[in-house]
Design a protein around this motif. Sequence first.
Motif: not given
Lengths: 622, 194
Positions: A340, A343, A347, A350, A353-354, A357-358, A361-362, A365
């Motif tokens: 993570y 990542r 992230i 980007v 909007a992405w 969303a990410t 999610d992250l 998690r």
Amino acid sequence: MGGSSEHTLIQAVLKDLEGGFFRLDPQKRFVYLDARAKKMLQVQEGASWSQVCFHQQASQSLLEQARRGDRKQPVVGTLLLHYYYNEPDREKKRKIPFWARVYVTAEYDASGTFQGWHGYLRDVSAEEVRQRLERLPVGFYVLQRDSEDRERIVYASPGFAELYRCESPKAMLGRDIQEFFRSEVEYKDFLNFLREQGESAGEYSLLGWKNEVSDPQGHSLHVTADMSWLVDEHSRIVERWGILRDVKKDRFLTSRVHDYAVVLHTYSSALIGVRHALDALKALMIPDPFANKRGELGDKVLGKRLDNLAHKLRDTLTAVVKQAHERQLQADEIARFEEYIERLEHISQVQLAWRLATYIDLGARILHHVQSLRSQRSQAQKPWFKRELLRQLRVKAWDLARISSLAVIYQSETQVLEVDQEVQAFRDFWTQPFRECKQDLVDLVRVLNAAMIGLEEYAHARGVRWRRYGSWPEHAWVQGDERRLRRAFGHLLHNAVKYSWQRARGTWVGIRIQAEQEEDQPIWRVYIENYGVAIDENEMDSIFQFGYRGRHSHDRSRPGTGIGLYDARQVFESHGGKLKLDSRPASSLDLDKRSSPDQPYLTTATVDLPKAKLEGGDPDAG
Amino acid sequence: MPGKSLRVLWIEDKTQLELAYLVPPVLLDGRYDLEVARDATEMVNYLSNSPRGKFDLLIFDLDLPPGDWNEFVIFYKEFEKQGKEPAMLGLELLSFVRTGQGTRRGQQYWHSLEKKPLGTLLQKIHQEYSKVPAGVFSIYTYRARSQLIKLLGLEEQSKEVQNQILIQKHAGLPRTTLLRLLRFLEKFYFSKNQ
């Protein structure tokens, strides 16, 4: 033909009508055509009569009737004639039919020998009318009585052939209409009924006649017809034409539109449900930094906030990983955390909007992993992770997930409100033919206020405020249908909100209403102005077409049906008014340059509506 | 991450809100360097000039807005005017990338571009990308299925394989749909060829 006989004929028969004059020899060849006849028929002397007749039997029978009939009185008939048209870029000529009212008299010389015919014709059908009739999903037909006293079909549209399950309109030509009635008695009764109608009303037309007829295969058909007919001096119906509709199909269509309205209503209800769910979610996500600050949802501000939170989370994750290495702790989660950290760097680059969303999610998690690490504490080696460090990680993960979720919730809420308005307007548009169009005294001020209140939430969700320009009159009376006018103004206001761009000093839609004179007529003029998406200059006409969406309308994924402006213009025009649009670069510096749609535009919708004439004077004047 | 991972161009106009939820599994997986072209113009820009290198995988949406390029706008409007079928500019572009010409429906239009700058760019894209593995993710996938099978050369493949590469978009798709499609394309085309 002598000048005096021609003059007499025109005086006696043609009066002041415009048309073309012609003469035929006994072999039915044109021996004379005046300029208008040539223009209409596109033939020269020497051409045959049959060459210009669409339906041979009816046109030949008209000449025969004239030959047998009274030599002083012309025979009159409406014939389907045609001319050939040379289409550009096409080798083949196109046959263009038209309805002609034809007056014919037989000619005899002094010894009584038949010399041919002379006549006069005029175009009684515009091409446009014919085309429009053929496009209608109804059966259009023309019948003429022949020499055997039978009513025969001389014209049938594709819709008529389809109604009677005939392979083509051509296959119906020449058929006796009596075949389509269930019995001879029924047919005769019907003709008598028509004669009585004509005699009593003095008008040879009948609207909305309903009957049961049968197709050639004997299947029963329930039809409704609008028709007109011509009678001769013996009150005999010599020609009939009309429009026939299949009642079942009419009902089917009506019920289908009602079904669509029900479906749309269901969608609308579902959207309300979604809105409610989003509200419930928002209530749990406290503190909510966007509750009263929609500006915080702008791409730049939000992006910065998210980067900050992601950075803090990354630091905390690094601290947890570091502690795991220091204390040599074994847990599957550590490898995940290392991934993570790597990542998160990517992230943050980007699109927003992405990222949102990410991060949701992250965050979810990581919360799950923290829970797992805490539950391992009792069985794990000692010392385990510091409680405070895990708590910090949980807080940072929750903060990132919460802010990202809230941003998505607000975006979704705006979209729900936007679509809800679209669905409602769409439903209203399709079901309006079933509602009576009212002609009441309507106050435009009230209509505008109602439309603005209806869109208040949507405007708020998009961070747009209403700004009333100038001083509004207390009342602005027009004659019309309040519901339709509210819908039409709703379309304009909705577009103004939808296509507005956020500005640093606040976003608003400006509305002005004022009294004006237009060609000596007192009118109310309403301006609705917004700042944002451009409308291309060459789109100013097409933007009013049904289903058309402006070239830049997809800017930032704005949904729409392409019906709003079409509907609004229809409504205003049906009230005797006008709707105009104007879109120009918002900055005066750009006015001389070739403007770019990437720059904001000022778009102004101008509506003119005639003032209502009020008995006892204009109440808003006093 | 870029450099090690496969470069993917997702040609799709609804990645902002509706389909954003499909992206996190791909980004968190870390094996794919995902970029998005939101309209036909962006697609041409990405494929004709990508400073970060050639894409390894392409994912097509069939109904794609034209973007700013005027020729695409004209094409889109012409097809929309016909009214019988959706414009499906994405399908036309997929056909062009794979075969160097549009579908039968759009052939006349594509011919008219031959000597124009856009036509030249499309030819260049065709030469570079005609063999690059591609998948389809669209609401019109079922409708254009037989055409797509031919365009992607899947005639000999089993239905299972075709279904993994041609994805029908619908509400309620699992969050991992895009990741699964990418993994399948990677396994099917890259492992097979090694």
